[in-house]
Design an enzyme around this catalytic site. Sequence first.
Site, PDB file in Angstrom:
ATOM      1  N   ASP A   1      27.238  47.357  28.577  1.00 26.86           N
ATOM      2  CA  ASP A   1      27.561  48.704  28.138  1.00 26.86           C
ATOM      3  C   ASP A   1      28.457  48.897  29.428  1.00 26.86           C
ATOM      4  O   ASP A   1      28.351  48.277  30.556  1.00 26.86           O
ATOM      5  CB  ASP A   1      26.507  49.656  28.403  1.00 26.86           C
TER       6      ASP A   1
ATOM      7  N   THR B   1      30.598  48.873  24.082  1.00 22.87           N
ATOM      8  CA  THR B   1      30.639  49.968  24.424  1.00 22.87           C
ATOM      9  C   THR B   1      30.998  51.043  23.186  1.00 22.87           C
ATOM     10  O   THR B   1      31.149  50.602  22.074  1.00 22.87           O
ATOM     11  CB  THR B   1      31.859  50.310  25.510  1.00 22.87           C
TER      12      THR B   1
END
Length: 264
Positions: free
Chosen positions: A9, A43
Amino acid sequence: MTVKLIASDMDDTLLNSNTKISERNAAAIHKAIAKGIVFMIATGRMYVSVKPYADALGLDVPLVTYNGALVKGSKSGKVYYEHPLKLDTALELLAYCKEKGYYIQSYQGDELWVKEETVFSAEYERISGIKAKPVGEKLYHPEVAPYKLLAMTKPEEFQKVWQDIQQKFAGKVTVTSSRDNFLELMEPGVNKWNAVKAVAASYGIRPEEVMCIGDSNNDLSMIENAGIGVAVANAKPAVQAAAELVTASNDEDGVAEVIERFTL
């Protein structure tokens, strides 16, 4: 277990509190790549917001963006797949948020649409580095399906708005969050893990050979399903509980620490 692909992430995980990639994190990633390990970013951000970071790392891989709604090559720009919201669902969601007075923004292509500039849009611009495009009432009447919608609330109203939208649109939309007041709305079945798994398969890499690192609710799917699911120390309690291990925080080079431990 051999790790062949690492998916991280960005916000509050790979990036520190200044939204920068630390020198140690960058060095660990470059060393892993030099050993033949695939490193990629997964993301909720827009592709245009992720690409500068990928370029800085020298990545030449598919990037998982919009929480998995778009997978697009960091250098080639090739679209591997895309799963936007159904247009009818998006129109229904937009109308509902307008009726309720909820702030909502839409991701049209690689543009960020807002009705008008507000404290919410300013907050998002500051975090993402992307300038919003005020489009007035056009926000509620897109002609092309958006990759996702994002509602923003005051922190004390967040759980109520989440429950409200989740109940109203059960079965029509995936609801998750990336921050304490960011409500992410995607097509059912769209999540980071399904996208990461597809990218891994394109490299001939099995799910058990994948490490995923994250901090928030939209990272749960990949942390729960990866061969090694890792939470940074600043992750939400539910994410830490789901992870196989907890590394250092995003401000203490947690990504580098776990890469060094398992691959270097």
